[in-house]
Design a protein around this motif. Sequence first.
Motif, mmCIF file in Angstrom:
data_model
loop_
_atom_site.group_PDB
_atom_site.id
_atom_site.type_symbol
_atom_site.label_atom_id
_atom_site.label_comp_id
_atom_site.label_asym_id
_atom_site.label_seq_id
_atom_site.Cartn_x
_atom_site.Cartn_y
_atom_site.Cartn_z
ATOM 1 N N GLU A 208 -4.454 -1.636 19.131
ATOM 2 C CA GLU A 208 -3.745 -1.203 20.332
ATOM 3 C C GLU A 208 -2.239 -1.425 20.244
ATOM 4 O OE1 GLU A 208 -5.896 -3.918 22.497
ATOM 5 O OE2 GLU A 208 -7.741 -2.725 22.543
ATOM 6 N N PRO A 302 -10.084 -6.398 19.598
ATOM 7 C CA PRO A 302 -9.578 -5.469 20.610
ATOM 8 C C PRO A 302 -9.461 -6.147 21.972
ATOM 9 C CG PRO A 302 -11.314 -4.445 19.304
ATOM 10 C CD PRO A 302 -11.307 -5.901 18.941
ATOM 11 N N GLY A 303 -8.406 -5.767 22.714
ATOM 12 C CA GLY A 303 -8.200 -6.334 24.037
ATOM 13 C C GLY A 303 -7.416 -7.623 24.041
ATOM 14 N N GLN A 304 -7.185 -8.206 22.873
ATOM 15 C CA GLN A 304 -6.401 -9.435 22.755
ATOM 16 C C GLN A 304 -5.028 -9.095 22.196
ATOM 17 O OE1 GLN A 304 -7.535 -12.505 23.803
ATOM 18 N NE2 GLN A 304 -9.320 -11.388 24.536
#
Length: 337
Positions: A208, A302-304
């Motif tokens: 990301e 993901p998301g971190q």
Amino acid sequence: MAPPSSRPVSAHAHARLQKKPLPLLPVETPSIEPSFPLAHYLVVTTTRGVYTWDRNGVTEIFRSGSGGIVAAKKAHNGSSLLAVADSQVVVLHDTEKGMQKSYKLKGSDGQVRLLRYAGDSKSLFFTTSLQNSVQSYSLKQSRLLDPSHTHPSPPTVFAISSTSHLLLSASARPPTIHVTNLLLNTRPTPLRPSCSTTAVVAAAFHPERPSIFVLAFADGTVAAYDAVHLFREGDNGNRRSRPRGIGQGGEISHLKRVHAVGFTFTPARSDHAEDLGGFDGATASTAVGDRGLGITSVAFIPGQRATAITVGANGKCCVIDFDKSQPSAASLVKSWH
């Protein structure tokens, strides 16, 4: 006198009477079937076939009669296109329509080692055992593109950003790291890490945050970097251009000795680099190193913001948080074996 009771004697009572230990009976352990979320699956590659493993079971999607598969990758754009490297041939196979189209690489280029789609699945990147650069094939133009740059030895690790504009490549003899902006088509920027002098064995970009990437080194060190600051710093290593909390080469932070290693290594930029304990990228996928090395794979969670997980050759897994205000301050969040 009443006759003795004919009641059966229990196993425990019999063992006490005979003064013998009670025999151990096998205990059945309930098997736990892995569960996959909807629309998720695992691609398993062997030398003879490629398989998908989802909640419905294992399905074979490609088979090689010669048993020479060295790498396989599925497109990221949701299509059913599968790229399979078998010795000197790259096969594009449609797993739904059954169509397959082969692209013959030059025989002098050697065996295909690593294979990976770009983030938009419009290009296919690969390396060979004799070419000292990362090759690329345009699926749209159906032709082999010019290589981006040359390493002193064949690249053993490479990774591509999620936006497909950054290419990271590393070679082992001597340890060399290049980061290239494919969108601007500029010269590669060399990365000279201060945390380790050994070769890179695994690498990955953040899914990301396309400028953030992580490197795993042969001595067990893991470090995270920001390509934006690497490009700004340039080749002269100007400290004045570094913001607070960013180290040399755009380093965010690092952690040493994450996984145990058992081989000798050669300092970076040496003119007499040695073989790294049998390292051979031919058996590895894009972000995976050899089994003989300490770290075999690394990836961001993901998301971190900047948390990655590493896997060692002995099965040990570590979760590392690189998101710290000062360099060299990465922390080990959790590990299990």
